[in-house]
Motif scaffolding. Structure first.
Motif, PDB file in Angstrom:
ATOM      1  N   PRO A 178       1.387  -1.489   0.389  1.00 36.97           N
ATOM      2  CA  PRO A 178       0.505  -0.172   0.321  1.00 36.97           C
ATOM      3  C   PRO A 178       0.528   1.340  -0.181  1.00 36.97           C
ATOM      4  O   PRO A 178       2.153   0.858   0.345  1.00 36.97           O
ATOM      5  CB  PRO A 178      -0.628  -0.269   1.242  1.00 36.97           C
ATOM      6  N   ASN A 179      -0.023   1.778  -0.753  1.00 40.49           N
ATOM      7  CA  ASN A 179       0.956   3.779   0.078  1.00 40.49           C
ATOM      8  C   ASN A 179       0.235   4.787   0.704  1.00 40.49           C
ATOM      9  O   ASN A 179       0.938   5.167   1.008  1.00 40.49           O
ATOM     10  CB  ASN A 179       0.844   4.281  -1.374  1.00 40.49           C
ATOM     11  N   ALA A 180      -0.750   3.508   1.492  1.00 42.43           N
ATOM     12  CA  ALA A 180      -1.104   4.458   2.674  1.00 42.43           C
ATOM     13  C   ALA A 180      -1.440   3.695   4.118  1.00 42.43           C
ATOM     14  O   ALA A 180      -1.458   2.889   3.953  1.00 42.43           O
ATOM     15  CB  ALA A 180      -2.165   5.881   2.295  1.00 42.43           C
ATOM     16  N   LYS A 181      -2.449   4.285   5.268  1.00 44.01           N
ATOM     17  CA  LYS A 181      -2.237   3.808   6.244  1.00 44.01           C
ATOM     18  C   LYS A 181      -3.009   4.276   6.915  1.00 44.01           C
ATOM     19  O   LYS A 181      -2.722   5.190   6.950  1.00 44.01           O
ATOM     20  CB  LYS A 181      -0.650   3.331   6.901  1.00 44.01           C
ATOM     21  N   ALA A 182      -3.492   3.540   7.889  1.00 44.39           N
ATOM     22  CA  ALA A 182      -4.855   3.411   8.876  1.00 44.39           C
ATOM     23  C   ALA A 182      -3.757   3.816  10.012  1.00 44.39           C
ATOM     24  O   ALA A 182      -2.927   3.718  10.856  1.00 44.39           O
ATOM     25  CB  ALA A 182      -5.440   2.901   9.351  1.00 44.39           C
ATOM     26  N   PHE A 183      -3.657   5.908  10.569  1.00 45.87           N
ATOM     27  CA  PHE A 183      -3.096   5.653  11.762  1.00 45.87           C
ATOM     28  C   PHE A 183      -3.766   5.685  13.439  1.00 45.87           C
ATOM     29  O   PHE A 183      -4.740   4.967  13.585  1.00 45.87           O
ATOM     30  CB  PHE A 183      -2.769   7.041  11.253  1.00 45.87           C
ATOM     31  N   LYS A 184      -3.093   5.012  13.863  1.00 46.72           N
ATOM     32  CA  LYS A 184      -3.555   4.589  15.151  1.00 46.72           C
ATOM     33  C   LYS A 184      -2.257   4.409  16.079  1.00 46.72           C
ATOM     34  O   LYS A 184      -1.043   3.945  15.832  1.00 46.72           O
ATOM     35  CB  LYS A 184      -3.345   2.638  15.069  1.00 46.72           C
ATOM     36  N   ARG A 185      -1.897   5.646  16.799  1.00 47.20           N
ATOM     37  CA  ARG A 185      -1.214   6.486  17.942  1.00 47.20           C
ATOM     38  C   ARG A 185      -1.422   5.330  18.494  1.00 47.20           C
ATOM     39  O   ARG A 185      -0.193   5.431  19.299  1.00 47.20           O
ATOM     40  CB  ARG A 185      -1.569   7.491  18.576  1.00 47.20           C
ATOM     41  N   GLU A 186      -1.912   4.080  19.198  1.00 43.41           N
ATOM     42  CA  GLU A 186      -1.547   3.169  20.181  1.00 43.41           C
ATOM     43  C   GLU A 186      -0.235   2.832  20.238  1.00 43.41           C
ATOM     44  O   GLU A 186       0.120   1.514  20.526  1.00 43.41           O
ATOM     45  CB  GLU A 186      -2.387   2.566  19.892  1.00 43.41           C
TER      46      GLU A 186
ATOM     47  N   ARG B  70       2.180  -1.592  12.400  1.00 46.47           N
ATOM     48  CA  ARG B  70       3.007  -0.183  12.782  1.00 46.47           C
ATOM     49  C   ARG B  70       2.737   0.535  12.088  1.00 46.47           C
ATOM     50  O   ARG B  70       2.211   0.676  11.329  1.00 46.47           O
ATOM     51  CB  ARG B  70       5.010  -0.680  12.117  1.00 46.47           C
ATOM     52  N   LEU B  71       3.618   1.683  12.424  1.00 43.39           N
ATOM     53  CA  LEU B  71       3.272   2.759  11.533  1.00 43.39           C
ATOM     54  C   LEU B  71       4.676   3.447  11.292  1.00 43.39           C
ATOM     55  O   LEU B  71       5.511   2.427  11.405  1.00 43.39           O
ATOM     56  CB  LEU B  71       3.914   3.929  13.104  1.00 43.39           C
TER      57      LEU B  71
ATOM     58  N   GLN C 141     -13.063   9.304  14.839  1.00 39.00           N
ATOM     59  CA  GLN C 141     -12.467   9.799  12.989  1.00 39.00           C
ATOM     60  C   GLN C 141     -10.883   8.781  12.333  1.00 39.00           C
ATOM     61  O   GLN C 141     -10.258   8.382  12.921  1.00 39.00           O
ATOM     62  CB  GLN C 141     -11.756  11.332  12.636  1.00 39.00           C
ATOM     63  N   ALA C 142     -11.883   8.555  11.351  1.00 37.65           N
ATOM     64  CA  ALA C 142     -10.156   7.720  10.477  1.00 37.65           C
ATOM     65  C   ALA C 142      -9.527   8.692  10.107  1.00 37.65           C
ATOM     66  O   ALA C 142      -9.917   9.074   9.561  1.00 37.65           O
ATOM     67  CB  ALA C 142     -11.198   6.917   9.700  1.00 37.65           C
ATOM     68  N   ILE C 143      -8.450   8.096  10.354  1.00 30.35           N
ATOM     69  CA  ILE C 143      -6.681   8.886   9.977  1.00 30.35           C
ATOM     70  C   ILE C 143      -6.074   8.270   8.904  1.00 30.35           C
ATOM     71  O   ILE C 143      -5.442   7.187   9.516  1.00 30.35           O
ATOM     72  CB  ILE C 143      -6.451   9.338  10.443  1.00 30.35           C
ATOM     73  N   ILE C 144      -6.208   8.777   7.391  1.00 31.95           N
ATOM     74  CA  ILE C 144      -5.712   7.722   6.295  1.00 31.95           C
ATOM     75  C   ILE C 144      -3.751   8.501   6.697  1.00 31.95           C
ATOM     76  O   ILE C 144      -3.886  10.126   5.698  1.00 31.95           O
ATOM     77  CB  ILE C 144      -6.026   7.421   5.426  1.00 31.95           C
ATOM     78  N   ILE C 145      -2.904   8.541   6.141  1.00 32.37           N
ATOM     79  CA  ILE C 145      -1.377   8.875   6.428  1.00 32.37           C
ATOM     80  C   ILE C 145      -0.398   8.469   4.590  1.00 32.37           C
ATOM     81  O   ILE C 145      -0.701   7.091   5.244  1.00 32.37           O
ATOM     82  CB  ILE C 145      -0.112   8.737   7.267  1.00 32.37           C
ATOM     83  N   ALA C 146       0.020   8.814   4.191  1.00 28.46           N
ATOM     84  CA  ALA C 146       0.234   8.461   2.697  1.00 28.46           C
ATOM     85  C   ALA C 146       1.928   7.710   3.928  1.00 28.46           C
ATOM     86  O   ALA C 146       2.719   8.082   4.446  1.00 28.46           O
ATOM     87  CB  ALA C 146       1.084   9.464   2.389  1.00 28.46           C
ATOM     88  N   LEU C 147       1.892   6.518   3.538  1.00 29.01           N
ATOM     89  CA  LEU C 147       3.310   5.622   3.679  1.00 29.01           C
ATOM     90  C   LEU C 147       4.450   6.676   2.525  1.00 29.01           C
ATOM     91  O   LEU C 147       5.872   5.974   2.766  1.00 29.01           O
ATOM     92  CB  LEU C 147       3.287   4.598   3.267  1.00 29.01           C
TER      93      LEU C 147
END
Length: 572
Positions: free
Chosen positions: A440-448, A503-504, A522-528
């Protein structure tokens, strides 16, 4: 009456309505809907497009840098998992943590003292045993130093062992939960005050009056078990909820969808009638009931999927020769759930009108659940309790030593899992358009996902600081619950964890270019990696580092065989 007989009678009575709701949306209507969503939410740089055999996909409308925020998507509907309510007190609408650090810790310790397991789903009445004064909304402005002055006595109740929990006296726990006792530095982590449900149920709490009103108008007024509920039968509603808790809590999410659709339809109907009365000209367009119902149903129809019992992958422990029986048991389970729901919110006096809940047949109910099975995303909200203990652990040594005289007994009473994030299931309109890729080129962000384990060994902190090996990081296990009943007993639920985000992404010094606010649902999507304009945005539904066979087996739960470049290259 058999399930199929009942289904046939309902479908025959409301054949046109049921057929209209079951039809997938027209591509032009779908495109128009998502264009409006993106415009209304002011989402910069993304666009939903048709993607051939894959249906729809999310595409970049400008260039994104590595680590940049691609999308922050508000949920259409979501629920907190029932078992998670023991660990986390959050807003039932936006899922922010509420109350105070003291209330969060004290409430959990209180429930532990009652013998409520944090690993099993609770009875609906469990939380009603909590005294009213244990959920105070007003905290004292002044410090309560009584605990500070008696920390030696508290220390005798605890231990530095990280493998066990050491209970505290009930009066200490209640004092913490009632916010009569203030923990050191807790004001650095202020939370929204607790607002009770206006309907009087002891199950829904909110971070603000606006969230309480929004949830009430959206669906909760029909699903509230309090005295002011608009549900027709509280006893039937409790039976529905208990059935969902005992089998599959995704039924609760489906109930929210049906309730919100009916309530939207009612509002549209009232508005339509008012407009007709105001306008005396014969040229006023007269929208039929079915068109109003379809308009109310539109947000859900855009996530159109197969019926639940058709789309669920066959579990490994079910022989292929038993597949038909397995899928029939899923159908019967959904039928039981729907009948209980209708008994709670459906009036027999209005069977002949479209406002009837009978319009929502088993086929539609199955389609709603199937949408969540194939389109959902974890609802994960970071816990301020963990942030609080990490803050104490990072204090300079003299301040830390003094603070821990107070906080250590509570940390030891909580045990190793001293903090759990809010977890649930939600449907996000834009995120649901993002297709899967094992590269993938993006990922759902999880701070945990990356946290530093608090030092609870009792060792000299200065010595530990000189030994980096003593301070270690660990990935939290963010799982998506796949709930499927066994073939022999549909009420027994298997939970097959699928790790969504192991993982982040490593970006520069490990931080994101745009630090996202993940305090709500909210869902947060970050570019990998860099994403070019026109390129499709993809995420991985599973751990992409798993072997090819394991990835394919997990992705079968989503109803497709992955043919991304990585899978095609690894396929023998």
């Amino acid at each position: 009456m058999e399930v199929d007989d009942t289904v046939c009678s309902i479908d025959a009575k409301f054949a046109n309505e049921v057929s209209a709701l079951l039809n997938p949306p027209h591509p032009l209507h779908l495109q128009e809907y998502f264009d409006n969503v993106i415009s209304r939410r002011q989402c910069r740089g993304i666009k939903v497009k048709q993607n051939g055999e894959l249906g729809k996909g999310l595409y970049a409308d400008l260039d994104f840098k590595e680590g940049e925020l691609v999308l922050k998507d508000q949920m259409l509907v979501g629920i907190q998992h029932c078992s998670n309510k023991i660990d986390c007190l959050v807003c039932s609408f936006c899922f922010r943590f509420i109350g105070s650090i003291e209330l969060q810790i004290g409430r959990r310790l209180y429930l532990q003292d009652l013998g409520v397991s944090v690993n099993h789903e609770s009875d609906l009445e469990t939380f009603k045993h909590i005294p009213e004064d244990c959920c105070q909304t007003d905290s004292s402005d002044g410090e309560d130093n009584s605990l500070m002055n008696n920390h030696d006595n508290l220390g005798n109740c605890a231990s530095s062992s990280s493998k066990e929990r050491f209970p505290l006296p009930r009066e200490v726990v209640e004092s913490l939960m009632n916010e009569e006792l203030v923990l050191p530095y807790s004001k650095e982590f202020s939370l929204p005050p607790l607002v009770r449900c206006a309907g009087g149920c002891g199950e829904a709490y909110y971070c603000s009056k606006s969230c309480a009103e929004a949830d009430w108008e959206l669906s909760h007024c029909l699903l509230c078990t309090g005295e002011s509920s608009k549900s027709l039968c509280r006893e039937a509603l409790l039976k529905f909820m208990q059935h969902a808790n005992d089998t599959n809590d995704i039924f609760l999410l489906a109930a929210k969808v049906i309730s919100s659709t009916i309530l939207r339809y009612r509002k549209l109907k009232v508005t339509h009638l008012e407009e007709r009365e105001k306008c005396a000209t014969p040229n006023v367009s007269d929208h039929s009931d079915i068109s109003l119902l379809l308009e109310a149903w539109k947000p859900i129809s855009m996530g159109h999927k197969k019926r639940w019992w058709d789309c669920v992958a066959l579990p490994d422990d079910v022989d292929s020769s038993d597949e038909a029986a397995f899928r029939m048991q899923l159908k019967e389970l959904a039928f039981k759930s729907l009948q209980l729901l209708k008994a709670a919110i459906f009036s027999k006096e209005c069977e002949s009108c479209l406002n009837s809940y009978q319009v929502f047949s088993l086929e539609i109910y199955g389609q709603i659940i199937g949408m969540f099975e194939l389109n959902n995303l974890d609802l994960v909200v970071a816990s301020p309790v963990e942030d609080y203990f990490l803050y104490i652990d990072d204090l300079p040594y003299p301040e830390k030593q003094e603070a821990e005289k107070v906080t250590r007994p509570f940390l030891d009473a909580l045990g190793d899992d001293y903090s759990v994030c809010c977890q649930g299931t939600a449907f996000f309109p834009l995120q649901s358009c993002i297709n899967h890729s094992c590269c993938p080129n993006a990922k759902a962000f999880k701070r945990e996902e990356i946290r530093r384990k608090i030092n609870r060994s009792g060792e000299d902190p200065e010595k530990i600081r000189r030994d980096p090996a003593k301070i270690w990081r660990f990935p939290a296990k963010i799982w998506r619950l796949k709930l499927t009943p066994t073939l022999t007993d549909p009420t027994v639920v298997h939970r097959s964890p699928i790790r969504l985000d192991p993982r982040l992404p490593a970006v520069g010094d490990g931080s994101f270019n745009v630090p996202p606010d993940d305090k709500d649902g909210q869902a947060i999507i970050i570019a990998l990696k860099p994403i070019c304009k026109g390129e499709e945005v993809t995420i991985s539904y599973v751990d992409e580092d798993l072997p090819f066979e394991e990835r394919q087996a997990l992705l079968a739960d989503y109803g497709f065989k992955c043919q991304c470049p990585k899978c095609l290259g690894e396929e023998q």
